[in-house]
Design an enzyme around this catalytic site. Structure first.
Site, PDB file in Angstrom:
ATOM      1  N   ASN A 277      31.410  35.747  43.644  1.00 15.29           N
ATOM      2  CA  ASN A 277      30.249  35.273  42.900  1.00 15.29           C
ATOM      3  C   ASN A 277      30.333  33.756  42.765  1.00 15.29           C
ATOM      4  O   ASN A 277      31.248  33.123  43.293  1.00 15.29           O
ATOM      5  CB  ASN A 277      30.160  35.948  41.529  1.00 15.29           C
ATOM      6  CG  ASN A 277      31.428  35.778  40.720  1.00 15.29           C
ATOM      7  OD1 ASN A 277      31.816  34.673  40.359  1.00 15.29           O
ATOM      8  ND2 ASN A 277      32.111  36.896  40.447  1.00 15.29           N
TER       9      ASN A 277
ATOM     10  N   ASP B 110      32.369  43.618  39.829  1.00 16.39           N
ATOM     11  CA  ASP B 110      32.147  44.987  39.335  1.00 16.39           C
ATOM     12  C   ASP B 110      32.402  46.029  40.418  1.00 16.39           C
ATOM     13  O   ASP B 110      32.671  47.194  40.109  1.00 16.39           O
ATOM     14  CB  ASP B 110      30.713  45.140  38.826  1.00 16.39           C
ATOM     15  CG  ASP B 110      30.450  44.306  37.587  1.00 16.39           C
ATOM     16  OD1 ASP B 110      31.367  44.185  36.746  1.00 16.39           O
ATOM     17  OD2 ASP B 110      29.341  43.763  37.462  1.00 16.39           O
TER      18      ASP B 110
ATOM     19  N   LYS C 182      38.828  42.099  61.954  1.00 14.14           N
ATOM     20  CA  LYS C 182      37.505  41.541  61.681  1.00 14.14           C
ATOM     21  C   LYS C 182      36.413  42.479  62.187  1.00 14.14           C
ATOM     22  O   LYS C 182      36.457  42.961  63.324  1.00 14.14           O
ATOM     23  CB  LYS C 182      37.381  40.175  62.367  1.00 14.14           C
ATOM     24  CG  LYS C 182      36.017  39.535  62.198  1.00 14.14           C
ATOM     25  CD  LYS C 182      35.916  38.234  62.988  1.00 14.14           C
ATOM     26  CE  LYS C 182      34.496  37.677  62.937  1.00 14.14           C
ATOM     27  NZ  LYS C 182      34.358  36.460  63.746  1.00 14.14           N
TER      28      LYS C 182
ATOM     29  N   LYS D 218      27.452  45.158  24.694  1.00 16.60           N
ATOM     30  CA  LYS D 218      28.788  44.965  25.255  1.00 16.60           C
ATOM     31  C   LYS D 218      29.824  44.828  24.149  1.00 16.60           C
ATOM     32  O   LYS D 218      30.953  45.336  24.264  1.00 16.60           O
ATOM     33  CB  LYS D 218      28.801  43.719  26.150  1.00 16.60           C
ATOM     34  CG  LYS D 218      30.141  43.444  26.805  1.00 16.60           C
ATOM     35  CD  LYS D 218      30.100  42.209  27.702  1.00 16.60           C
ATOM     36  CE  LYS D 218      29.419  42.502  29.002  1.00 16.60           C
ATOM     37  NZ  LYS D 218      29.579  41.385  29.979  1.00 16.60           N
TER      38      LYS D 218
END
Length: 401
Positions: free
Chosen positions: A209, A278, A288, A336
């Site tokens: 990310n 996640d 590869k 949360k």
């Protein structure tokens, strides 16, 4: 400014030794009690008598010269100090300390020390840039040692560049600032997670990310500045190790979980700023993956939720999580907070300009139990980190935690 503070100055051999004499003078004038250890090389530049006059204390340079038979000198000096400064620090003494070598009075004392250690390098510009010196400095950073960066200018060797020992006035001010900070986390162990994780697909690709780690690194620095023993567990980022912080590098969500759990039982506070993946590929290809005609699909599985796992296992630790959201920020943060048994969730809208990943500023809202909610305006992440910790520490003190 420094009344009743005990500073141990370790002086290694370089032309900048003359500045160390001035440093002893400045620290003494500010009220500190200063003791000096010299390497044998340092005594070739300035006689020990100069430091003795300025400090009004005995000067040590021989490991086997025990001035007080009731104690072992290098152990006694290490125990005595509130802060240890190595100035000037040569490439030699940096290399020895980085590799655990104790072969003289300075290095044996440094290895026996439990007080914070600050290193002020001084050397030729090319020596300072040498890969071996850079590796040793990086290792000491990761051991939690703080560096006072050398300044740029004309060097004794004739070169112009980075390598000059920082001025005594500046070092004295840094010491004064350090001792004037409220040590509200002294005696506490704080673990901070930061940055992204990487979940491998094959030897050349991974899922990740946009997290830069800047907020987590700022939180770690703020905790260390408040006196905490600070452990920073970091995913792959391009940031220097915060001063006085021990960094543990990890890559995947599983590695981060294992690293946190290894520190959890002995921690007082855990701050989860890391943007942990996640999902991860169910199978990682050994070779590869080659391009083929048409589309491709990668089957994913959930990673273990680190914050939720810690919330389930906590036994008195203060657990602080971060929530990066793009909509309904308050709703998701409150949900949360309850679901993960956290004490605080610090939430922000990462879609807002200058408040998301990779930015140097942030705007957050703190959610706590008992319907606690407090919002901060946009500000630099280092200032925000300090104010967040101050808010939480003050609130926890009110609750007699």
């Amino acid at each position: 400014m420094l009344a009743n503070r005990k500073i141990l100055l370790c002086v290694s051999g370089g032309i900048a030794v003359y500045k160390a004499v001035a440093l002893v003078s400045k620290l003494s004038q500010a009220g500190a009690s200063v003791k000096v250890i010299m390497t044998q090389s340092a005594t070739n530049f300035v006689q020990p008598l100069s430091f003795q006059v300025m400090s009004r204390n005995d000067v040590y340079f021989d490991t086997f010269d025990e001035k007080d038979s009731s104690v072992i000198a290098h152990i006694d000096l290490a125990d005595w100090a509130d802060l240890i400064i190595v100035a000037p620090a040569t490439a030699n003494v940096i290399g020895k300390l980085a590799n655990g070598i104790g072969d003289d009075m300075v290095t044996t004392t440094l290895l026996a020390a439990t007080a914070p250690i600050w290193i002020a390098p001084a050397m030729n510009v090319h020596m300072y840039d040498h890969p071996a010196v850079k590796r040793n400095i990086q290792r000491l950073h990761e051991d939690g040692i703080r560096f006072i960066e050398p300044s740029e200018g004309f060097l004794a060797c004739g070169y112009v560049g980075k390598g000059r020992l920082e001025e005594p006035e500046k070092i004295t001010q840094l010491v004064a600032d350090y001792f004037s900070r409220p040590q509200k986390l002294a005696g506490k162990k704080v673990v901070v997670t930061a940055g992204p994780t990487r979940e491998r697909i094959d030897p050349v690709r991974f899922l990740t990310n946009f997290s830069s780690g800047k907020m987590g690194y700022a939180m770690a620095q703020a905790a260390a500045d408040m006196g905490a023993e600070t452990i920073l567990i970091s995913g792959p980022v391009s940031l220097p190790v915060p001063s006085g912080v021990k960094r543990i590098l990890v890559e995947s969500a599983e590695e981060m979980l294992n690293a946190v759990q290894a520190e959890y039982a002995t921690s007082d506070v855990v701050i989860k700023t890391a943007a942990v993946a996640d999902y991860r590929p169910i199978s990682v290809q050994a070779q590869k993956m080659k391009k083929k005609e048409g589309g491709a699909a990668i089957e994913l599985e959930r990673t273990i939720d680190i914050l939720q796992t810690l919330g389930r296992e906590k036994e008195g630790q203060l657990l602080i999580g971060f929530a990066a959201e793009t909509n309904d920020v308050a709703h998701y943060a409150k949900e949360k907070l309850q679901r993960k048994n956290a004490d605080y969730i610090i939430a922000n809208d990462v879609s807002e300009a200058q408040a998301g990943f990779e930015s140097d500023t942030n705007r957050v809202t703190v959610f706590g139990k008992d319907e606690f909610e407090y919002s901060f305006e946009m500000m630099p992440k280092d200032e925000l980190a300090r104010r967040l910790l101050e808010l939480i520490v003050e609130r926890e003190a009110m609750h007699d935690r």
